[in-house]
Design a protein around this motif. Sequence first.
Motif, PDB file in Angstrom:
ATOM      1  N   SER A  52      -4.004  -9.989  -6.950  1.00 19.74           N
ATOM      2  CA  SER A  52      -4.878 -11.144  -7.160  1.00 19.74           C
ATOM      3  C   SER A  52      -5.514 -11.636  -5.868  1.00 19.74           C
ATOM      4  N   GLY A  53      -5.122 -11.098  -4.724  1.00 22.16           N
ATOM      5  CA  GLY A  53      -5.671 -11.527  -3.446  1.00 22.16           C
ATOM      6  C   GLY A  53      -7.079 -11.007  -3.229  1.00 22.16           C
ATOM      7  N   SER A  54      -7.751 -11.555  -2.219  1.00 26.14           N
ATOM      8  CA  SER A  54      -9.126 -11.157  -1.933  1.00 26.14           C
ATOM      9  C   SER A  54      -9.182  -9.927  -1.033  1.00 26.14           C
ATOM     10  N   ALA A  55      -8.125  -9.659  -0.296  1.00 26.56           N
ATOM     11  CA  ALA A  55      -8.092  -8.504   0.597  1.00 26.56           C
ATOM     12  C   ALA A  55      -7.604  -7.281  -0.179  1.00 26.56           C
ATOM     13  N   PRO A  56      -7.790  -6.087   0.380  1.00 33.42           N
ATOM     14  CA  PRO A  56      -7.302  -4.880  -0.310  1.00 33.42           C
ATOM     15  C   PRO A  56      -5.787  -4.934  -0.523  1.00 33.42           C
ATOM     16  N   THR A  57      -5.338  -4.304  -1.603  1.00 27.10           N
ATOM     17  CA  THR A  57      -3.899  -4.265  -1.869  1.00 27.10           C
ATOM     18  C   THR A  57      -3.212  -3.370  -0.852  1.00 27.10           C
ATOM     19  N   TYR A  58      -1.939  -3.506  -0.756  1.00 30.25           N
ATOM     20  CA  TYR A  58      -1.155  -2.744   0.210  1.00 30.25           C
ATOM     21  C   TYR A  58      -0.213  -1.808  -0.545  1.00 30.25           C
ATOM     22  N   PRO A  59      -0.413  -0.491  -0.421  1.00 32.38           N
ATOM     23  CA  PRO A  59       0.424   0.453  -1.152  1.00 32.38           C
ATOM     24  C   PRO A  59       1.767   0.734  -0.488  1.00 32.38           C
ATOM     25  N   GLN A  60       1.888   0.418   0.811  1.00 35.33           N
ATOM     26  CA  GLN A  60       3.167   0.661   1.484  1.00 35.33           C
ATOM     27  C   GLN A  60       3.380  -0.347   2.588  1.00 35.33           C
ATOM     28  N   LEU A  61       4.646  -0.466   2.982  1.00 32.20           N
ATOM     29  CA  LEU A  61       5.054  -1.329   4.080  1.00 32.20           C
ATOM     30  C   LEU A  61       5.819  -0.501   5.093  1.00 32.20           C
ATOM     31  N   SER A  62       5.549  -0.712   6.359  1.00 37.95           N
ATOM     32  CA  SER A  62       6.361  -0.153   7.438  1.00 37.95           C
ATOM     33  C   SER A  62       7.028  -1.335   8.110  1.00 37.95           C
ATOM     34  N   VAL A  63       8.350  -1.348   8.129  1.00 35.00           N
ATOM     35  CA  VAL A  63       9.089  -2.502   8.629  1.00 35.00           C
ATOM     36  C   VAL A  63       9.929  -2.090   9.830  1.00 35.00           C
ATOM     37  N   TYR A  64       9.789  -2.853  10.902  1.00 29.37           N
ATOM     38  CA  TYR A  64      10.537  -2.634  12.144  1.00 29.37           C
ATOM     39  C   TYR A  64      11.400  -3.860  12.417  1.00 29.37           C
ATOM     40  N   GLY A  65      12.578  -3.645  12.936  1.00 30.88           N
ATOM     41  CA  GLY A  65      13.420  -4.747  13.369  1.00 30.88           C
ATOM     42  C   GLY A  65      14.191  -5.454  12.271  1.00 30.88           C
ATOM     43  N   LEU A  66      14.204  -4.927  11.084  1.00 29.16           N
ATOM     44  CA  LEU A  66      14.938  -5.524   9.975  1.00 29.16           C
ATOM     45  C   LEU A  66      15.654  -4.416   9.226  1.00 29.16           C
ATOM     46  N   PRO A  67      16.967  -4.427   9.206  1.00 29.84           N
ATOM     47  CA  PRO A  67      17.679  -3.364   8.487  1.00 29.84           C
ATOM     48  C   PRO A  67      17.464  -3.496   6.983  1.00 29.84           C
ATOM     49  N   ASP A  89      13.957   3.856  13.910  1.00 34.37           N
ATOM     50  CA  ASP A  89      13.548   2.520  14.343  1.00 34.37           C
ATOM     51  C   ASP A  89      12.784   1.717  13.287  1.00 34.37           C
ATOM     52  N   ASN A  90      12.609   2.268  12.103  1.00 31.20           N
ATOM     53  CA  ASN A  90      11.929   1.533  11.040  1.00 31.20           C
ATOM     54  C   ASN A  90      12.203   2.181   9.690  1.00 31.20           C
ATOM     55  N   TRP A  91      11.651   1.583   8.649  1.00 28.75           N
ATOM     56  CA  TRP A  91      11.713   2.166   7.322  1.00 28.75           C
ATOM     57  C   TRP A  91      10.406   1.893   6.603  1.00 28.75           C
ATOM     58  N   ILE A  92      10.147   2.714   5.590  1.00 24.25           N
ATOM     59  CA  ILE A  92       8.898   2.634   4.840  1.00 24.25           C
ATOM     60  C   ILE A  92       9.227   2.423   3.375  1.00 24.25           C
ATOM     61  N   ALA A  93       8.531   1.473   2.778  1.00 26.80           N
ATOM     62  CA  ALA A  93       8.665   1.218   1.343  1.00 26.80           C
ATOM     63  C   ALA A  93       7.289   1.391   0.713  1.00 26.80           C
ATOM     64  N   VAL A  94       7.272   1.952  -0.485  1.00 33.27           N
ATOM     65  CA  VAL A  94       6.015   2.138  -1.206  1.00 33.27           C
ATOM     66  C   VAL A  94       6.070   1.398  -2.530  1.00 33.27           C
ATOM     67  N   ARG A  95       4.884   1.038  -2.982  1.00 36.37           N
ATOM     68  CA  ARG A  95       4.765   0.358  -4.271  1.00 36.37           C
ATOM     69  C   ARG A  95       5.101   1.364  -5.364  1.00 36.37           C
ATOM     70  N   LEU A  96       5.980   1.022  -6.265  1.00 38.15           N
ATOM     71  CA  LEU A  96       6.429   1.925  -7.311  1.00 38.15           C
ATOM     72  C   LEU A  96       5.284   2.452  -8.165  1.00 38.15           C
ATOM     73  N   GLU A  97       4.315   1.611  -8.485  1.00 38.52           N
ATOM     74  CA  GLU A  97       3.202   2.073  -9.324  1.00 38.52           C
ATOM     75  C   GLU A  97       2.412   3.169  -8.617  1.00 38.52           C
ATOM     76  N   ASP A  98       2.353   3.142  -7.275  1.00 43.43           N
ATOM     77  CA  ASP A  98       1.655   4.197  -6.536  1.00 43.43           C
ATOM     78  C   ASP A  98       2.453   5.489  -6.526  1.00 43.43           C
ATOM     79  N   VAL A  99       3.777   5.384  -6.536  1.00 42.91           N
ATOM     80  CA  VAL A  99       4.634   6.570  -6.556  1.00 42.91           C
ATOM     81  C   VAL A  99       4.586   7.217  -7.937  1.00 42.91           C
ATOM     82  N   LEU A 100       4.562   6.399  -8.986  1.00 42.28           N
ATOM     83  CA  LEU A 100       4.646   6.917 -10.342  1.00 42.28           C
ATOM     84  C   LEU A 100       3.332   7.444 -10.892  1.00 42.28           C
ATOM     85  N   GLN A 101       2.205   7.087 -10.271  1.00 44.21           N
ATOM     86  CA  GLN A 101       0.920   7.576 -10.756  1.00 44.21           C
ATOM     87  C   GLN A 101       0.749   9.051 -10.434  1.00 44.21           C
TER      88      GLN A 101
END
Length: 102
Positions: A52-67, A89-101
């Motif tokens: 619902s945001g005005s900016a492009p959606t984000y299909p994945q996250l790269s997170v540093y410094g947080l286990p 030094d990090n981990w990556i999470a993806v949106r499930l709908e992007d993985v399942l398509q």
Amino acid sequence: MWIVASQVNTPVVQQLWHSAKKRPTEVTLLQPSAVLHFASLLATLHDHHGQSGSAPTYPQLSVYGLPPTPGVVEDLAEFGFRITQELPDNWIAVRLEDVLQP
């Protein structure tokens, strides 16, 4: 890129801003507070970049410094993400709908 302010992060971000001809809008420095939790960061990110945001959606996250604790994994699931890769030094999470398509 969203970065939480800290003794290490703040000077680096300020140096990036100073070295640029204008303040790069793609780097946001978030001030830590007692209520700054991963779930609230996800909610804010979703408000700005979700479906619902005005900016492009984000299909994945790269997170540093947080286990990726069980609580973090639960927070991710609430926003439709799962961790797909853990690196030293990090981990990556993806949106499930992007993985399942297909």
